[in-house]
Design an enzyme around this catalytic site. Structure first.
Site, PDB file in Angstrom:
ATOM      1  N   ASP A  64      30.884  23.877  -1.113  1.00 23.39           N
ATOM      2  CA  ASP A  64      32.326  24.062  -1.096  1.00 23.39           C
ATOM      3  C   ASP A  64      32.958  22.670  -0.954  1.00 23.39           C
ATOM      4  O   ASP A  64      32.266  21.660  -0.746  1.00 23.39           O
ATOM      5  CB  ASP A  64      32.752  25.020   0.030  1.00 23.39           C
ATOM      6  CG  ASP A  64      34.101  25.674  -0.288  1.00 23.39           C
ATOM      7  OD1 ASP A  64      34.885  25.106  -1.068  1.00 23.39           O
ATOM      8  OD2 ASP A  64      34.382  26.763   0.260  1.00 23.39           O
TER       9      ASP A  64
HETATM   10  C1  NOJ Z   1      37.629  25.810  -0.942  1.00 22.16           C
HETATM   11  C2  NOJ Z   1      37.436  27.292  -1.014  1.00 22.16           C
HETATM   12  O1  NOJ Z   1      36.722  27.726   0.136  1.00 22.16           O
HETATM   13  C3  NOJ Z   1      36.710  27.779  -2.249  1.00 22.16           C
HETATM   14  O2  NOJ Z   1      36.805  29.177  -2.292  1.00 22.16           O
HETATM   15  C4  NOJ Z   1      37.279  27.150  -3.480  1.00 22.16           C
HETATM   16  O3  NOJ Z   1      36.619  27.644  -4.622  1.00 22.16           O
HETATM   17  C5  NOJ Z   1      37.138  25.641  -3.352  1.00 22.16           C
HETATM   18  N1  NOJ Z   1      37.894  25.187  -2.199  1.00 22.16           N
HETATM   19  C6  NOJ Z   1      37.644  24.920  -4.580  1.00 22.16           C
HETATM   20  O4  NOJ Z   1      39.013  24.976  -4.648  1.00 22.16           O
END
Ligand code: NOJ
Length: 711
Positions: free
Chosen positions: A268
């Protein structure tokens, strides 16, 4: 060796260590041409771009990268880097692209995987022609805590429904042929247990036993892998002391080896250096070492791999074999997507009207009718209504969180939906907004008051948790104020998350759970209000009576002193009822259905089950009303006594069926090894001999049951 593997090995054999590490590096896309970025691509230092510039794209108005720039970034990769490996563009295309669907938790209420799949196919068609190769969706995290703002991005509290939704969305995104120009690679996220963040605090720790993980949190990921999901995103949270990003057990041993996942795992946003914050790494180098050795293949934006992996290899802290494995996985996905053959943005047209029609159908099927006193709904086509509340004309919040490419101008508001579809309806309304005090409307001329209640989209989504899920005083006041006018009240609830509505329930004649319905909000709501669509949505989560009941979910094990059934006996609080406001699977219809089946006891041997034999149950669904309608028939299983305590009930199958007025339909349900088994204390999937109760009905309280003995 398969042709794909031959191609992978050929590319891999030509790559330097630096080029290999470059494939693992995902950076945020530039918004304007940037020579420094082009140079990094030329050097082979970038394997992927995330098409967003902020850590929480779901809460911001997203930036759009022009098609020309995307093609130029790709051209540099293909024509000017030494090996010409294309980059992969990822974006958070979450529950829609231009046409925005109901948010995942709302859509799950449809219990209609075929329709969900079709709608997600449409999303892929819209996204792929904007240059998106890969979406960070679906989120398949099971969640039992409505305080957690992200519960709205997932399918609710049930692993079976969650698995069905995961498969539907993945098959929709990826299509029959991943290499087709209108397919995008899916990403099942956030692996693992993110929905169990303690107290509903986002990014927070979790404490989940392996027994609970395997039976509740893991099944949707298993289904995602089986459905061919090309990527999986590791979650921010730790599980019982180990961050998911640095957990070799969950990433490599379970996901890659046990579940046989052959795509790649992406971190993430910034999650690798966050392991420093979580206290398992001292610095970025150690964070890179831990996460890479755990099996995390691609790093989103923080570049710890790019900075440190080479040195870590030289020092023998990580192996080149492991690096090769990660690169193989990334190349595999790029090859499967056909990026080597067709690296540039495809040109084709999409049938936006079809997408809207499908979205309207899904939105209609996702609406849950919770109360309908004296059959006040559906409304007469020529009704005179007063329309009030902050969501009457809203076009922004009804889209929900994580809407990067949907345009509020395309949204049909509730007011427009009613006006446009039911011109004979006499509407008195006050144009309203959240900022405005909504305690009174201009007049209550209408015979019926329809209140459009809700909250802003900033109340849910990433980093948007709450400690109190009770409906706000402002909304309560709107309801009470309407009540004194002595006209029947229909409350439409535009809340993405479960909220506690005990304060307004007694004042409302009808309560309609709308969730966040997306672009087609107004049309879908009007369809249901006036009976063009007979509601068939079912709650994918338990609706608590008050915040203090959390956690409350239907598939719990029984308490040591509970008497039979749900939430009774010693489970009571002194200051609150034991039962939730509405149970899982609940939803009314304008029709009345009678669900019946042969209740006589049955037997089957374990051997027969192991050989694939199933118990077939014929279910009769009679529509005993004058209104055609769709019913979602649900089958629940209880393992009466097992080596581990098993849930009071577990959903194991459902089917939606349309039954004409005064008619009946027959459904075939099957119960076999999969439905009767569970992961035991050793992590093995087993069916144990003994008694099983099988309940069939239209919510988790279904009371008609048969007893099955497995001997
Ligand atoms: C953080 C989020 O937890 C995730 O769901 C998302 O896909 C990523 N950022 C990218 O934006």
């Amino acid at each position: 060796m398969e042709e794909l593997d031959v191609r992978i090995e050929k590319i891999l054999s030509q790559m330097t260590i630096d080029e290999k590490i470059g494939q693992l590096n995902q950076i945020s896309s530039p918004l304007v041409p940037d020579e420094k970025v082009f140079e990094e691509i030329r050097k082979g230092n970038i394997g992927s771009f995330i098409l967003s510039t902020t850590a929480q794209a779901g809460n911001d108005d997203a930036d759009n990268v022009s098609a020309n720039l995307l093609n130029e970034l790709q051209r540099v990769a293909v024509e000017e880097s030494r090996l010409g490996i294309p980059v992969i563009f990822g974006r958070d295309v979450i529950h829609g692209h231009n046409t925005v669907l109901p948010i995942a938790l709302t859509a799950a209420a449809s219990f209609d995987d075929a329709l969900v799949k079709e709608c997600y196919r449409n999303v892929a068609r819209e996204a792929a022609r904007d240059g998106v190769h890969w979406t960070f969706s679906p989120m398949v995290d099971l969640s039992r805590d409505p305080r957690w703002g992200r519960c709205v991005e997932g399918p609710g509290e049930d692993p079976y429904l969650g698995s069905k939704m995961a498969r539907a969305m993945i098959e929709g995104f990826q299509g029959e042929d991943l290499a087709a120009e209108d397919s995008v690679a899916a990403c099942a996220k956030h692996y693992l247990g993110y929905g169990a963040s303690e107290g509903g605090r986002d990014y927070f720790k979790t404490e989940i036993s392996e027994y609970t993980i395997r039976n509740f949190y893991l099944p949707a990921y298993k289904e995602a892998v089986d459905a061919g999901a090309q990527t999986v995103m590791a979650a921010f949270n730790e599980i019982s002391g180990q961050p998911c990003s640095s957990s070799r057990y969950w990433l490599t041993d379970v996901l890659k080896k046990e579940l046989g996942f052959d795509g790649f795992i992406v971190s993430d946003w910034g999650a690798i250096p966050q392991t420093i914050c979580q206290g398992v790494a001292e610095d970025e180098k150690q964070a890179a070492e831990l996460c890479f050795n755990a099996g995390l293949d691609m790093e989103m934006v923080s570049a710890c791999y790019l900075k440190h992996l080479k040195e870590l290899i030289e020092q023998g802290m990580v192996s080149e074999e492991q690096l090769d494995d990660s690169v193989r996985r990334i190349l595999r996905v790029k090859l499967r997507l056909g990026l080597f053959e067709k690296p540039y943005i495809p040109k084709y047209s999409v049938d936006k009207d079809k997408h809207k029609r499908d979205a309207r159908r899904l939105a209609g099927e996702s609406i849950v009718l919770l109360k309908n006193k004296d059959n006040i709904l559906p409304l007469n086509l020529e009704s005179s209504i007063t329309l009030a509340g902050p969501m009457v004309t809203d076009k922004v919040n009804v889209l929900g969180t994580w809407v990067l490419d949907g345009n509020p101008e395309d949204v049909t508001s509730v007011l427009e939906g009613i006006k446009g579809n039911y011109p004979k309806c006499d509407i008195n309304y006050r144009d309203s907004a959240f900022e405005e005090e909504q305690l009174c409307v201009a007049n209550y001329k209408g015979d019926i008051t329809v209140l459009c209640l809700g909250e802003t989209k900033m109340m849910t989504g990433e980093a948007n948790s709450v400690s109190n899920i009770e409906i706000s005083d402002r909304m309560i006041n709107i309801v009470k104020n309407a009540y004194v006018k002595k006209k029947p009240i229909v409350a439409l609830l535009f809340y993405a998350r479960p909220i506690a509505i005990k304060e307004i329930e007694p004042y409302c004649d009808a309560i309609v759970w709308c969730g966040n319905l997306g672009t087609e909000t107004g049309n879908a709501v009007a369809d249901v209000l006036f009976g063009k669509v007979n509601p068939s949505g079912k709650l994918p989560v338990t609706l608590p009576y008050c915040t203090g009941q959390i956690p409350i979910y239907y598939n719990t094990t029984a308490a040591s002193r509970a008497v039979n059934g749900y939430y009774d006996g010693y489970l009571n609080y002194h200051d609150c009822q034991a039962a939730p406001m509405y149970p899982f699977g609940f939803g009314l219809s304008y029709s009345d259905f009678d669900i019946s089946f042969d209740l006589s006891n049955r037997k089957i041997s374990l051997k027969e089950l192991e050989e694939g034999k199933t118990l077939k149950i014929k279910i009769k669904v009679r529509n005993i009303s004058e209104t055609d309608g769709r019913e979602v028939v649900q089958l629940y299983v209880k393992d009466v006594a097992a080596s581990m305590a098993r849930p009071i009930r577990e959903l194991k199958q459902y089917k939606g069926v349309f039954v004409k007025a005064n008619n009946e339909e027959e459904l075939d349900f099957e119960v076999g090894y999969r439905e009767l088994g569970f992961y035991n204390a050793n992590g093995n999937f087993v069916v144990e001999k003994g008694k099983f109760e099988i309940f069939v009905g239209n919510d988790c309280y279904a009371d008609k049951k048969t007893l099955l003995e497995v001997n």
